[in-house]
Scaffold this active site. Structure first.
Site, mmCIF file in Angstrom:
data_model
loop_
_atom_site.group_PDB
_atom_site.id
_atom_site.type_symbol
_atom_site.label_atom_id
_atom_site.label_comp_id
_atom_site.label_asym_id
_atom_site.label_seq_id
_atom_site.Cartn_x
_atom_site.Cartn_y
_atom_site.Cartn_z
ATOM 1 N N ASP A 101 -12.925 -25.004 -109.018
ATOM 2 C CA ASP A 101 -13.074 -23.754 -109.755
ATOM 3 C C ASP A 101 -14.508 -23.265 -109.533
ATOM 4 O O ASP A 101 -15.465 -23.990 -109.831
ATOM 5 C CB ASP A 101 -12.847 -24.072 -111.245
ATOM 6 C CG ASP A 101 -12.362 -22.890 -112.045
ATOM 7 O OD1 ASP A 101 -12.853 -21.781 -111.797
ATOM 8 O OD2 ASP A 101 -11.515 -23.090 -112.941
ATOM 9 N N ASP A 203 -13.437 -17.804 -110.561
ATOM 10 C CA ASP A 203 -13.409 -17.415 -111.968
ATOM 11 C C ASP A 203 -13.962 -16.008 -112.194
ATOM 12 O O ASP A 203 -14.976 -15.630 -111.605
ATOM 13 C CB ASP A 203 -14.293 -18.425 -112.732
ATOM 14 C CG ASP A 203 -14.312 -18.202 -114.222
ATOM 15 O OD1 ASP A 203 -13.288 -18.452 -114.858
ATOM 16 O OD2 ASP A 203 -15.363 -17.767 -114.742
ATOM 17 N N GLU A 259 -9.408 -14.950 -110.026
ATOM 18 C CA GLU A 259 -8.976 -14.537 -111.364
ATOM 19 C C GLU A 259 -9.368 -13.082 -111.521
ATOM 20 O O GLU A 259 -10.552 -12.759 -111.620
ATOM 21 C CB GLU A 259 -9.661 -15.389 -112.447
ATOM 22 C CG GLU A 259 -9.080 -15.126 -113.810
ATOM 23 C CD GLU A 259 -9.999 -15.539 -114.957
ATOM 24 O OE1 GLU A 259 -9.498 -15.755 -116.056
ATOM 25 O OE2 GLU A 259 -11.235 -15.620 -114.753
ATOM 26 N N HIS A 332 -5.330 -22.695 -118.947
ATOM 27 C CA HIS A 332 -6.187 -23.198 -120.024
ATOM 28 C C HIS A 332 -6.682 -22.093 -120.963
ATOM 29 O O HIS A 332 -7.402 -22.378 -121.908
ATOM 30 C CB HIS A 332 -7.383 -23.916 -119.400
ATOM 31 C CG HIS A 332 -8.227 -22.963 -118.599
ATOM 32 N ND1 HIS A 332 -7.771 -22.375 -117.434
ATOM 33 C CD2 HIS A 332 -9.466 -22.467 -118.805
ATOM 34 C CE1 HIS A 332 -8.692 -21.561 -116.961
ATOM 35 N NE2 HIS A 332 -9.737 -21.600 -117.768
ATOM 36 N N ASP A 333 -6.316 -20.840 -120.666
ATOM 37 C CA ASP A 333 -6.746 -19.720 -121.510
ATOM 38 C C ASP A 333 -5.594 -19.135 -122.327
ATOM 39 O O ASP A 333 -5.793 -18.155 -123.050
ATOM 40 C CB ASP A 333 -7.320 -18.589 -120.641
ATOM 41 C CG ASP A 333 -8.630 -18.967 -119.966
ATOM 42 O OD1 ASP A 333 -9.373 -19.790 -120.539
ATOM 43 O OD2 ASP A 333 -8.906 -18.435 -118.876
HETATM 44 C C1 GLC Z 1 -12.402 -17.390 -117.157
HETATM 45 C C2 GLC Z 1 -11.954 -18.780 -117.540
HETATM 46 C C3 GLC Z 1 -12.236 -18.988 -118.992
HETATM 47 C C4 GLC Z 1 -13.727 -18.852 -119.200
HETATM 48 C C5 GLC Z 1 -14.253 -17.534 -118.669
HETATM 49 C C6 GLC Z 1 -15.735 -17.540 -118.554
HETATM 50 O O1 GLC Z 1 -11.682 -16.405 -117.801
HETATM 51 O O2 GLC Z 1 -10.611 -18.957 -117.209
HETATM 52 O O3 GLC Z 1 -11.780 -20.226 -119.452
HETATM 53 O O4 GLC Z 1 -14.002 -18.928 -120.576
HETATM 54 O O5 GLC Z 1 -13.767 -17.250 -117.377
HETATM 55 O O6 GLC Z 1 -16.152 -18.340 -117.498
#
Ligand code: GLC
Length: 553
Positions: A101, A203, A259, A332-333
């Site tokens: 990641d 990310d 993402e 995980h979110d």
């Molecule tokens: C992304 C991750 C999340 C994190 C955020 C900040 O959305 O998936 O878990 O809190 O980025 O890095």
């Protein structure tokens, strides 16, 4: 496209691990890399070809590793670089690759780059983050609100300036305009390629480019304006990403998945595929279907199955010719999918099988989040103090400011907290679900005595058994890998059905999303059922949450 021409990552299944919660081998209460290595055979049995690890780098853990203080090391809580190398090597033996990641929009405020940058305005890293003077009245440069709530700016005494953070104040945004910053980030990614990783999940990438001019936006209820509206997908972002692709991704047998909240379907070909920058993009439209109208807690949770089918079908269409789709319902979110996509009283085992059937028969690369294959569910703790998730705390404050009662706010936190997905993995019915011999960093879900890997291994009717069956079926039938997707029964609010066809051979998936029997159209009754989540299937109707695959001509 014929299955033979696809790349390895288009033909496999990817499993997402939240290392903190997967398997503790030391009794510390926190999962570790050796814990992952111990379970590789379990993953192999599930047909997994790659494991995406959420961040395992050194981190103060303000956002559970998404606040990185060193991009090329392993957090001692998770083990050592040797453990990592061992994990890569043991995975390789089983045909599994490790995916890292990359959190490149921001670092931790404890990263040595930031510690240097904040000292004064003339140091060697002075321009590595986004610094601005206060407005003449001393207030922050703009009225932007960070994603976890509160101002996106934090005052720094030493520099007498504010720094920008899209997320928490401990996550200062890196300045991508500075070529030295970009090079340092590319170097870090190349470091992991040299270690033999199979890909990257990138990310929060839509926030790296900031507008040329920093301006206040129209304030909403708390007087602030969301950073997402201020600068997600700012023009020019793709120039950075093309450079990233050239300097890191090109020439490797890896995949990349960004993402990318809010990339528009019409822009997709600039992001993925031959002319794009990534192989896949995680979209949010289907997982945010319950938030169609603005702030999360203003939702009337009345989304329809046709909404879900529409957005998923749009994504399937958008990636049919160009690019590739990463199918997911959990990460995980997000809350556990059996709570997120089904009515409150739904039978969780049946619901898990129903959604798993969509996941593993759609076109694209399926991503399973740890525990999803067991049918893990949400938790519901009674006070905000019990929650670890930094975003739940921010949202809770905002809800109270907006006049919601504590019990209304808690109801929302319970339903949507990211902790729902982050409770320890449920391996067996022993102490702490077999996750740890110490005190787990987050409580184990109370249902672990009945929902766990060991028990489900022995039960041919379990969610795990169904996932394994589907995974094998997918691997054995190339129509499910590369066949065309077509939505069927488009107007049904009860059944999600689609076909997958290749060279004249077709499979049809039909899933009942309701807790009632639902009749099938007459032309379904002469199709051949090849897999069914219920034992005594009736060709004329689907039982509650029944999932079925037909083979058709
Ligand atoms: C992304 C991750 C999340 C994190 C955020 C900040 O959305 O998936 O878990 O809190 O980025 O890095």
């Amino acid at each position: 496209m014929a299955a033979e021409n696809l790349k390895w990552w288009q033909k496999t299944i990817i499993y997402q691990i939240y290392p903190k919660s997967f398997q503790d081998t030391t009794g510390s209460g926190t999962g570790d890399l050796n814990g992952i290595t111990d379970h590789l055979d379990y993953l192999k049995k599930l047909g997994v070809g790659a494991i995406w690890l959420t961040p395992i780098y050194p981190s103060p853990q303000v956002d559970n590793g998404y606040d990185i203080s060193d991009y090329t090391a392993i957090d001692p809580a998770y083990g050592t670089m040797k453990d990592f190398e061992n994990l890569v090597a043991e995975s390789k033996k089983r045909g599994i690759k490790i995916v890292m990641d990359l959190v490149y929009n921001h670092s931790s405020d404890k990263h040595k780059w930031f510690l240097e940058s904040k000292k004064n305005r003339t140091n060697s890293k002075a321009d590595w983050y986004i610094w601005r003077d206060a407005k003449s009245d001393g207030t922050p440069p703009t009225n932007w609100r960070g994603i976890f709530g509160g101002s996106a700016w934090t005052w720094c005494e030493e520099r007498q300036q504010y720094y920008l953070h899209t997320f928490a104040k401990e996550q200062p945004d890196l300045n991508w305009e500075n070529p030295e910053v970009r090079q340092a980030l590319y170097d870090a990614a190349n470091f992991w390629l040299d270690k033999g990783v199979g890909g990257f999940r990138i990310d929060a990438i839509v926030y790296i480019k900031k507008p040329a001019e920093f301006k206040d936006g129209k304030p909403d209820l708390d007087g602030l304006f969301s950073v997402h509206d201020a600068y997600a997908n700012t023009n020019g972002i793709l120039d950075f990403l093309h450079e990233f692709k050239e300097k890191v991704f090109v020439g490797h047998e890896i995949f990349t998945v960004g993402e990318a909240n809010s990339v528009k379907p019409e822009d997709l070909n600039k992001w993925v595929g031959n002319d794009g920058v990534f192989d896949m993009l995680f979209e949010f439209s289907h997982v945010n279907i319950m938030f169609a109208k603005g702030e999360a807690w203003h939702y009337p949770e009345n989304w329809k199955l046709t909404d879900l089918k529409r957005v998923l079908t749009e994504s399937q269409k958008a990636t049919a010719q160009n690019g590739w789709y990463p199918i997911y319902f959990e990460n995980h979110d997000k809350p556990r999918s059996v709570n997120n996509f089904f009515e409150e009283g739904a039978d969780k085992v049946k619901a898990a099988k129903a959604l798993g059937t969509i996941l593993l028969t759609m076109r694209g690369t399926p991503f399973i989040f740890e525990g999803q294959e067991l049918g893990c569910t949400n938790v519901a703790w009674d006070s905000i103090e019990k929650y670890n998730d930094i975003s739940s705390h921010g949202q809770y404050q905002l809800m109270l400011q907006e006049g919601l009662t504590v019990s209304q706010a808690m109801k929302f936190v319970q339903r949507f907290s990211r902790d729902n997905a982050r409770t320890p993995m449920q391996w067996n019915n022993k102490k702490n679900a077999g996750f740890s011999t110490g005190a787990p960093w987050l409580p184990v879900n109370e249902n672990y005595k009945t929902v766990n890997a060991e028990i489900e291994e022995k039960n041919a009717d379990s969610v795990l058994a169904w996932y394994r069956k589907l995974s094998k079926f997918r691997a054995d039938n190339k129509e499910l890998i590369s066949g065309d997707y077509e939505l069927l029964l488009a107007d049904s609010e009860e059944i999600f059905a689609f076909s997958r066809s290749l060279n004249g051979k077709t499979f049809i998936t039909a899933v009942n999303f309701t807790s009632q029997n639902v009749n099938l159209p007459p032309d379904f009754s002469n199709k051949k059922i090849v897999l069914d989540s219920e034992s005594d299937a009736d060709k004329n109707f689907l039982k509650p949450f029944e999932a079925r695959i037909y083979s058709a001509k």
